[in-house]
Design an enzyme around this catalytic site. Structure first.
Site, PDB file in Angstrom:
ATOM      1  N   HIS A 151      34.180   5.585  -3.253  1.00  0.00           N
ATOM      2  CA  HIS A 151      35.284   5.141  -2.388  1.00  0.00           C
ATOM      3  C   HIS A 151      36.384   6.203  -2.418  1.00  0.00           C
ATOM      4  O   HIS A 151      36.629   6.823  -3.462  1.00  0.00           O
ATOM      5  CB  HIS A 151      35.820   3.792  -2.884  1.00  0.00           C
ATOM      6  CG  HIS A 151      36.784   3.175  -1.921  1.00  0.00           C
ATOM      7  ND1 HIS A 151      38.088   3.564  -1.859  1.00  0.00           N
ATOM      8  CD2 HIS A 151      36.611   2.241  -0.963  1.00  0.00           C
ATOM      9  CE1 HIS A 151      38.703   2.870  -0.904  1.00  0.00           C
ATOM     10  NE2 HIS A 151      37.817   2.061  -0.346  1.00  0.00           N
ATOM     11  N   GLY A 175      43.497   1.857   4.876  1.00  0.00           N
ATOM     12  CA  GLY A 175      44.762   1.234   4.493  1.00  0.00           C
ATOM     13  C   GLY A 175      45.957   1.758   5.277  1.00  0.00           C
ATOM     14  O   GLY A 175      47.103   1.538   4.875  1.00  0.00           O
ATOM     15  N   GLU A 215      39.465   6.101  -2.653  1.00  0.00           N
ATOM     16  CA  GLU A 215      40.490   5.946  -3.694  1.00  0.00           C
ATOM     17  C   GLU A 215      39.954   6.427  -5.041  1.00  0.00           C
ATOM     18  O   GLU A 215      40.710   6.946  -5.865  1.00  0.00           O
ATOM     19  CB  GLU A 215      40.965   4.481  -3.741  1.00  0.00           C
ATOM     20  CG  GLU A 215      41.841   4.172  -2.527  1.00  0.00           C
ATOM     21  CD  GLU A 215      41.775   2.752  -2.020  1.00  0.00           C
ATOM     22  OE1 GLU A 215      41.350   1.852  -2.755  1.00  0.00           O
ATOM     23  OE2 GLU A 215      42.135   2.544  -0.837  1.00  0.00           O
ATOM     24  N   TRP A 262      38.378  -6.010  -2.200  1.00  0.00           N
ATOM     25  CA  TRP A 262      39.701  -6.555  -2.520  1.00  0.00           C
ATOM     26  C   TRP A 262      40.550  -5.576  -3.330  1.00  0.00           C
ATOM     27  O   TRP A 262      41.701  -5.861  -3.638  1.00  0.00           O
ATOM     28  CB  TRP A 262      39.559  -7.872  -3.293  1.00  0.00           C
ATOM     29  CG  TRP A 262      38.910  -8.961  -2.497  1.00  0.00           C
ATOM     30  CD1 TRP A 262      38.686  -8.974  -1.151  1.00  0.00           C
ATOM     31  CD2 TRP A 262      38.402 -10.212  -2.989  1.00  0.00           C
ATOM     32  NE1 TRP A 262      38.069 -10.140  -0.782  1.00  0.00           N
ATOM     33  CE2 TRP A 262      37.877 -10.926  -1.890  1.00  0.00           C
ATOM     34  CE3 TRP A 262      38.336 -10.799  -4.253  1.00  0.00           C
ATOM     35  CZ2 TRP A 262      37.302 -12.188  -2.009  1.00  0.00           C
ATOM     36  CZ3 TRP A 262      37.763 -12.048  -4.388  1.00  0.00           C
ATOM     37  CH2 TRP A 262      37.255 -12.736  -3.272  1.00  0.00           C
ATOM     38  N   GLY A 274      38.953  -3.666   3.830  1.00  0.00           N
ATOM     39  CA  GLY A 274      39.898  -3.761   2.726  1.00  0.00           C
ATOM     40  C   GLY A 274      40.956  -4.811   3.019  1.00  0.00           C
ATOM     41  O   GLY A 274      40.749  -6.007   2.830  1.00  0.00           O
ATOM     42  N   GLY A 275      42.100  -4.365   3.532  1.00  0.00           N
ATOM     43  CA  GLY A 275      43.265  -5.231   3.742  1.00  0.00           C
ATOM     44  C   GLY A 275      42.955  -6.543   4.440  1.00  0.00           C
ATOM     45  O   GLY A 275      43.403  -7.618   4.001  1.00  0.00           O
TER      46      GLY A 275
HETATM   47  C1  PEP Z   1      38.440   0.093   2.077  1.00  0.00           C
HETATM   48  O1  PEP Z   1      39.064  -0.234   1.081  1.00  0.00           O
HETATM   49  O2  PEP Z   1      37.289   0.537   1.968  1.00  0.00           O
HETATM   50  C2  PEP Z   1      39.067  -0.063   3.388  1.00  0.00           C
HETATM   51  C3  PEP Z   1      38.386   0.276   4.454  1.00  0.00           C
HETATM   52  O3  PEP Z   1      40.356  -0.546   3.410  1.00  0.00           O
HETATM   53  P1  PEP Z   1      41.191  -0.976   4.725  1.00  0.00           P
HETATM   54  O4  PEP Z   1      40.307  -1.896   5.529  1.00  0.00           O
HETATM   55  O5  PEP Z   1      42.391  -1.655   4.188  1.00  0.00           O
HETATM   56  O6  PEP Z   1      41.486   0.274   5.481  1.00  0.00           O
END
Ligand code: PEP
Length: 260
Positions: free
Chosen positions: A96, A174, A98, A12, A235-236
């Site tokens: 990750h 993302g 990020e 999240w 993620g999203g």
């Molecule tokens: C993530 O945060 O690990 C991710 C894969 O995000 P998203 O699905 O939004 O690309």
């Protein structure tokens, strides 16, 4: 981590406050039909971990930390340790993109976090993946190699049984630009080849490898059908309980998604 179960992980990120996280869990618990072949893991804000750990039916869902510091105790203002997370979460994201790119977590930090998680009986989900530039230079398998070697240094064969690897191409996170199943097959094979080189054929066969990067309910089945892929990091599309449940549904053996 055995490959008997498909692992579906919701990240999240810095979304949903404590109340929203609790409401989401309540909604998801009503929607999800538990199956022994699927493990659903939720990674909420650290603030919500304690309360969700009391609310959650641990047979239905597991919890994950999005991040933590690698020392167990001490004068590290603002940080949370794996020792403090022990008993609250069963998994933790490590490396990750990020964290690597925005917060500059180094290979040394990532390696220390993998070890801290294992030391505290938390399963690390080690995230690795190339940037768009590295991909355009044809460096994907070198980057996967370096990030695996960097993250797993000092992890023993026995400890590796508790480690999960997530292939998350940075350019796909993302962005809505997800990797093709062929890209994911290539990367998952490269990961297993490297694990074989480091730990032997048994470990390479046994380790769980996830895909993450703009997965939606529409694309989930394509990745889950890949023999080398054991689950998804989302993620999203995990921010809405109904959407996330649609992804979870695809992971059940009876969902009609057959491995290719
Ligand atoms: C993530 O945060 O690990 C991710 C894969 O995000 P998203 O699905 O939004 O690309």
């Amino acid at each position: 981590m055995s490959r008997d179960k498909t692992l579906i992980v919701a990240n999240w990120k810095m979304n949903l406050n404590v109340g929203e996280a609790s409401l989401y869990l309540h909604q998801l618990a009503k929607l999800v039909k538990s199956h022994r072949d699927v493990e659903v893991v939720l990674a909420p804000t650290a603030l919500a971990l304690q309360s969700l750990s009391l609310q959650v039916n641990s047979r239905q869902f597991k919890l994950a930390a999005q991040n933590f510091y690698w020392r167990d105790h001490g004068a590290f203002t603002g940080e949370i340790s794996a020792t403090q997370l022990r008993g609250v979460v069963q998994y933790a994201l490590v490396g990750h993109s990020e964290r690597r790119h925005i917060f500059h977590d180094s290979d040394k930090d990532i390696r220390a976090k993998v070890q801290a998680a294992v030391r505290n009986h938390i399963k690390p989900i080690l995230c690795i993946g190339e940037t768009a530039f590295e991909r355009s230079e044809g460096e994907t398998s070198d980057i996967l190699h370096d990030q695996l070697v960097g993250g797993l240094a000092n992890v023993t064969s026995e400890e590796l049984e508790h480690v999960v690897i997530a292939y998350e191409p940075v350019w796909a996170i993302g962005t809505g630009k997800n990797a093709t199943p062929a890209d994911v097959v290539m990367a998952a094979r490269a990961i297993r080849r490297q694990i074989k080189h480091l730990y032997g054929a048994g470990a390479s066969e046994a380790i769980a490898v996830l895909y993450g990067g703009s997965v939606t309910a529409d694309s989930a089945a394509d990745y889950l059908a890949i023999t080398e892929v054991d689950g998804l990091l989302v993620g999203g599309a995990s921010l809405n309980a109904h959407d996330f449940n649609e992804i979870i549904k695809k992971a059940h053996k009876g969902s009609g998604v057959a491995k290719v």
